[in-house]
Write a protein that holds these residues in place. Structure first.
Motif, short mmCIF file in Angstrom:
data_model
loop_
_atom_site.label_atom_id
_atom_site.label_comp_id
_atom_site.label_asym_id
_atom_site.label_seq_id
_atom_site.Cartn_x
_atom_site.Cartn_y
_atom_site.Cartn_z
N UNK A 196 7.38 1.33 -2.68
CA UNK A 196 6.80 0.00 -2.52
C UNK A 196 7.82 -0.90 -1.87
N UNK A 197 7.32 -1.87 -1.08
CA UNK A 197 8.20 -2.75 -0.32
C UNK A 197 7.66 -4.17 -0.34
N UNK A 198 8.58 -5.13 -0.37
CA UNK A 198 8.24 -6.54 -0.21
C UNK A 198 8.89 -7.03 1.08
N UNK A 199 8.07 -7.56 1.99
CA UNK A 199 8.55 -7.99 3.30
C UNK A 199 8.42 -9.50 3.46
N UNK A 227 -4.57 20.11 -0.81
CA UNK A 227 -5.62 19.11 -0.96
C UNK A 227 -4.90 17.85 -1.41
N UNK A 228 -4.76 16.91 -0.53
CA UNK A 228 -3.97 15.72 -0.85
C UNK A 228 -4.74 14.47 -0.47
N UNK A 229 -4.45 13.39 -1.17
CA UNK A 229 -5.02 12.08 -0.89
C UNK A 229 -3.86 11.11 -0.65
N UNK A 230 -3.82 10.55 0.55
CA UNK A 230 -2.81 9.54 0.88
C UNK A 230 -3.46 8.16 0.80
N UNK A 231 -2.99 7.35 -0.15
CA UNK A 231 -3.56 6.02 -0.34
C UNK A 231 -2.45 4.99 -0.21
N UNK A 232 -2.64 4.07 0.72
CA UNK A 232 -1.71 2.97 0.95
C UNK A 232 -2.47 1.65 0.76
N UNK A 245 4.68 -17.60 9.24
CA UNK A 245 5.53 -16.98 8.23
C UNK A 245 4.63 -16.15 7.31
N UNK A 246 5.07 -14.95 6.98
CA UNK A 246 4.24 -14.04 6.20
C UNK A 246 5.09 -13.34 5.14
N UNK A 247 4.55 -13.29 3.93
CA UNK A 247 5.10 -12.47 2.85
C UNK A 247 4.10 -11.35 2.60
N UNK A 248 4.60 -10.13 2.54
CA UNK A 248 3.71 -8.99 2.41
C UNK A 248 4.27 -7.99 1.41
N UNK A 249 3.38 -7.48 0.55
CA UNK A 249 3.75 -6.44 -0.41
C UNK A 249 2.94 -5.19 -0.09
N UNK A 250 3.62 -4.06 0.03
CA UNK A 250 2.96 -2.82 0.43
C UNK A 250 3.39 -1.69 -0.50
N UNK A 251 2.42 -0.85 -0.85
CA UNK A 251 2.68 0.38 -1.60
C UNK A 251 2.26 1.55 -0.74
N UNK A 252 3.19 2.46 -0.50
CA UNK A 252 2.95 3.62 0.36
C UNK A 252 2.80 4.87 -0.51
N UNK A 274 -4.45 -11.90 3.46
CA UNK A 274 -5.08 -10.71 4.04
C UNK A 274 -4.79 -9.52 3.13
N UNK A 275 -5.80 -8.68 2.98
CA UNK A 275 -5.71 -7.51 2.12
C UNK A 275 -6.06 -6.28 2.95
N UNK A 276 -5.26 -5.26 2.84
CA UNK A 276 -5.53 -4.04 3.59
C UNK A 276 -5.29 -2.80 2.75
N UNK A 277 -6.13 -1.82 2.95
CA UNK A 277 -5.95 -0.55 2.26
C UNK A 277 -6.51 0.57 3.12
#
Length: 970
Positions: free
Chosen positions: A936-939, A881-886, A899-906, A861-864
């Motif tokens: 960034x986080x790896x879960x 004027x800001x842009x928040x991109x996750x 079971x899930x492995x997830x990588x996220x960039x905040x 699964x991909x999310x943004x």
């Protein structure tokens, strides 16, 4: 009375009502139409629908056709409830065909004949057979509306708002139209703050909705029900007290109610710019069996997820050294807790409770600019910069018991206990300058400045509870006598030191140093007894009587001592004990008593309920000052006030309703507002009370209209709110020669506000893949204040008129594999002042957002999400004027994808900021607070479920006719 008890439980649990089909049938010859009955309301048809495995089927479409020509009978469409049952009321005599349909199953037609001698037909159990052709498709999916509005409940279907793996309930809330979650985690629906979150109608950690929103996994939720319900007292006694609260009830998916389920997650990462380590660990286990619930949860992180409300911060919010900021700032937090709700099979005895610990260590850095309005078209500007450290430890216990002793008698008992310990540190600098709003910084002259260093430690406890007893009369169960007793006791201790250096440039005073040590103890106790009696006058009318007595005493021992640079006391008595400075100390004892009586008339009809009454209240306040500048200035104040009430609820149809509420309320001035002796604790902000203050009386009226079309799934809500205050207590501000100010409360008329909001949800097609939402708000606020440049000058009245308009639009596409939404928001605020017309200001907040969630069949699964926020009209340096991109990518594996492995960039673009504006009749302030930077986080997360064999994807229920499909996985 028994049916009203059941009605109260109905509202508390937020169970779905029956839907109604809208539409106009084609005209038919008169001889083919059903004949009028003598009493139309007596004729009805009922039944219960089961699948091939004899399980009740939810959300099955039921329509009524005329037997003569199979034409649709208008206004008779409905859907089965959670138990597969349906009922069609208010019919005419005649012959009908009952059409029952559900995607993936063969249609069923049942004949029904209503006669004068047979006004009702019970079709009994109706079994539906699978359609082999439709079942050959990949997935059988029920058509469930994304939003349903019915009476006091707004219901969202959770599967219409899919979230990424590892998501919590708060992530789902942020996707719901009309629901807002701010950066502090506060949840509002149509502008009303959510005070509680319930799980299947049961309390979950009492009054802290953040524990549920920030910890519960999103994929356990079937429906999100937003309910406006009466207060605990009103629901128990049956007498409406005018108090309402907005709560969210989360219904749990049925497949998760047969054993243990939960999730454990751990993650690690780093900040993008500073390479500081980031971590997040949390776990939750739940057991929901029948009507019993057990939950255990814990978390530890430094990602600004506090997971609970900082109770210590709220307890010591009066501390001048403390700063709170919710999710602003940075730091670490941890919490551990448990919750349970159990009872017997008959539900006559329900026992629940929770226990929890929460600890936090947070760092805040802020800057602000405040423009104070003066009388000569000039302004003073206060620039502040500060750093704060807040550490807190909070422990709480809550217990709930409801016992229906017999069919006539009910007992409730709810004790609470809390203990809090906190540590605060502050380092701040403020500078006051004079000039004009548009003047350059170099053209402004310095008036004063102050540098402060302070720290304090505090701890305290509170113990409270409510005991309620209600008894219906055997001769007439509608006649009821109720008694309620509330108690509370608390004690808070705080001690600390402060070091202030002040410069007064206009008076020539430089480097004025103040070194002090504080020792404060605040304690109090209160109890409240309430008796209600309901007397039925007829089948539709009831007379309600209420008497309430309230007693409260509070003690304040606030001692301030002068110290030297080494921290030693400057002044000692003959015994060598420190002597407190009377100018900054205050020791007082206060007692407050009220007697309140109410008489009201309640009317109950099928389509309309109303309650009209009047309250009479006597209040007495006594305050004695034992030490400090206020000694010998004791206060005694008596008042007698009355206020009317009016509440009306009109049910236009099953899915259209109108509600009107008027409530008058009297508020007494506080002891501080009545005390005439100056409070010089802060020499730049002196406060002098006013012993001639009168009680203020506020009128509040609101109107709500809700409608829902079961055929098109369209939801529409509109609301109007208004409040006006007589003898409102406002502040008169006098600016001193040294640049400081003196504030005094005064009574004034003319304070009022009004708002209008409109919410509309429209799916483009019945398959609900596309939906459009709009949320529009209009607001006006009229605030009054008084300002003068010196004590000899007559104060000038300033009326601040604040006009606001906002619009929030969104377009959403939702399917099994792909969710996407785009939206935009715009708000415009115009502040007009009568004192300084040249300082009228307009500000704008605007933004756009886009979210995409892609669920691939291979378990990936991909999310943004990307959000743009802009502002205009703020003070120089505060427009943004800001842009928040996750963005995130996740892979779920093992047999059940649990079971899930997830990588996220905040915050990929590193633009996160926190800026707020405050507007009053005397100043405008812009403030910026530090925020968590990009990381960034790896879960890794593992979901467990002991249901075994019945689990679908992620341990959810099997695909089939029982409710919504596609539960996803965690």
């Amino acid at each position: 009375m028994k049916k009203y008890i059941f009605l109260g439980l109905f509202l508390l649990w937020g169970i779905s009502g029956f839907a109604q089909f809208y539409g106009r049938p084609p005209m038919r010859p008169a001889e083919n139409r059903p004949q009028e009955a003598d009493n139309q309301s007596e004729y009805f048809i009922s039944g219960q629908v089961f699948d091939e495995k004899n399980e009740p089927m939810v959300a099955v479409s039921v329509r009524l056709l005329a037997a003569a020509d199979s034409s649709l009978v208008a206004g008779t469409g409905t859907m089965t409830d959670d138990n597969g049952k349906f009922i069609i009321k208010n019919l005419k005599r005649g012959e009908y065909l009952v059409n029952i349909s559900f995607l993936g199953y063969k249609g069923v037609y049942k004949p029904a004949k209503l006669l004068r001698v047979q006004p009702s037909v019970a079709l009994g159990s109706i079994k539906m057979e699978p359609d082999a052709v439709l079942l050959g498709e990949a997935v059988v999916s029920a058509v469930v509306p994304p939003i349903v509005a019915k009476e006091d409940t707004l219901e969202y279907n959770a599967d219409s708002y899919k979230t990424q793996p590892n998501a919590v309930v708060e992530d789902m809330f942020k996707k719901l139209p009309g629901v807002e979650v701010d950066e502090d985690g506060k949840i509002t629906v149509q502008g009303k703050e959510v005070k509680k979150i319930l799980i299947d109608g049961e309390e979950f950690f009492t009054d802290d909705p953040k524990i549920a929103s920030k910890n519960l996994p999103a994929n356990m939720v079937e429906k999100i029900q937003v309910v406006d319900r009466k207060s605990d007292e009103a629901r128990f006694s049956g007498v409406d007290d005018g108090e309402e609260e907005t709560v969210i009830n989360l219904t749990v998916k049925k497949g998760m109610k047969q054993g243990w389920f939960g999730v454990a997650q751990a993650g690690g990462g780093t900040q993008m710019n500073e390479f500081d380590g980031m971590y997040e660990v949390n776990a939750m286990a739940n057991r929901f069996v029948e009507n019993n619930q057990y939950s255990v949860l814990g978390s530890l992180n430094n990602t600004n997820n506090q997971g609970a409300t900082d109770l210590g911060a709220s307890m010591f919010s009066g501390s001048s050294r403390m700063m709170t900021g919710g999710n602003r700032g940075t730091g670490s937090a941890g919490m551990l807790g448990g919750n349970f709700n159990v009872g017997n099979e008959s539900k006559t005895l329900r026992i629940g409770g929770d226990v929890g610990y929460m600890g936090s260590d947070r760092y805040y850095k802020s800057r602000s600019e405040q423009q104070n309005f003066l009388t000569n078209d000039s302004s003073s500007f206060v620039n502040r910069n500060g750093e704060n450290i807040n550490r807190g430890h909070n422990f709480s216990m809550n217990f709930r018991m409801r016992w229906e002793i017999d069919t006539l008698t009910t007992l409730e008992f709810m004790p609470r206990f809390g203990f809090n310990k906190s540590h605060f540190e502050n380092n701040s600098y403020s500078e006051t300058m004079g000039g004009y709003r548009d003047s350059e910084l170099a053209d402004r002259d310095s008036v004063n400045d102050q540098r402060s260093l302070s720290q304090s430690d505090a701890h305290g406890y509170n113990l409270s509870g409510r005991l309620s007893f209600s008894r219906a009369f055997k001769s007439d169960p509608r006649r009821r006598l109720s008694f309620s007793f509330n108690y509370s006791t608390n004690r808070n201790e705080e001690n600390g030191t402060s070091n202030d250096v002040l410069n007064f440039y206009r008076t020539g005073i430089r480097d004025s140093v103040r070194l002090q040590k504080d020792d404060n103890i605040r304690s109090g106790a209160s109890y409240n007894a309430r008796v209600t009696y309901v007397e039925p006058l007829s089948d539709h009318y009831y007379l309600n009587f209420v008497y309430q007595y309230r007693y409260n005493n509070s003690n304040s021992d606030a001692y301030t001592y002068n110290i030297d640079e080494n921290g030693e006391y400057v002044e000692l008595d003959s015994l060598g004990l420190p002597v407190a400075d009377e100018n900054y100390s205050n020791v007082s004892r206060s007692r407050y008593q009220t007697h309140r009586g109410e008489v009201s008339l309640r009317g109950v009809y099928t389509k309309m309920n109303f309650n009209v009454g009047i309250n009479l209240e006597h209040q007495k306040r006594e305050t004695r000052y034992l030490f400090g500048r206020n000694t010998a200035n004791d206060i005694t104040q008596n008042s007698l006030n009355f206020s009317p009430t009016l509440r009306l609820r009109y049910r236009i149809t099953k899915h259209k309703n109108l509600r009107l509420n008027y409530h008058g309320n009297t508020s007494q001035p506080s002891a501080r507002q009545l005390q005439a002796t100056p409070d010089i604790t802060n020499p730049l902000n002196i406060y002098i009370g006013n012993p001639d203050l009168k009680s203020e009386f506020s009128h509040r009226v609101w109107l709500r209209y809700n409608s829902y079309n079961v055929d098109t799934y369209q939801s529409f809500s509109i609301g109007i709110d208004g409040r006006a205050t007589q003898n409102g207590i406002v502040e008169k501000t006098i600016y001193n020669p040294d640049g400081g100010r003196t504030r005094t409360p005064v009574n004034v008329n003319g304070e009022w506000n009004a708002s209008l909001w409109v919410f509309y949800n429209m799916p483009f097609k019945r398959n609900k893949k596309f939906s459009f939402n709009t949320n529009t708000n209009f607001g006006y606020e009229n605030e009054v204040g008084f300002v003068s440049l010196n004590h000899d000058e007559t104060s000038v009245k300033n009326i601040s008129r604040n006009y606001e308009i906002s619009e929030n639009l969104s377009l959403r596409y939702s399917s099994e594999l792909f969710n996407a939404s785009i939206g935009g928001n715009y708000s415009y605020s115009y502040v007009k002042n009568t004192m300084q017309t040249d300082n009228n200001q307009s500000t704008m907040n605007f933004g756009a957002r886009a979210e995409v969630d892609w669920f691939l069949p291979c378990g990936v699964s991909i999310g943004t999400d990307c959000r743009y926020r802009g502002t205009s009209g703020y003070a120089e340096g505060y427009d943004q004027h800001r842009v928040m991109w996750n963005a995130s990518v996740a892979y779920s594996f093992l047999e059940k994808k649990n079971a899930t492995v997830r990588f996220k960039v905040y915050d990929i673009l590193q633009q996160n900021t926190s800026i707020r504006r405050s507007v009053t009749s005397s100043y405008i302030q812009d403030q910026e607070t530090n925020s968590l930077g990009s990381y960034c986080m790896l879960y890794f997360a593992y979901q467990f479920n002991t249901i075994g064999g019945k689990g679908g994807e992620g341990g959810g229920p099997r695909p089939g006719p029982r409710g919504p499909r596609g539960y996803g996985h965690f």
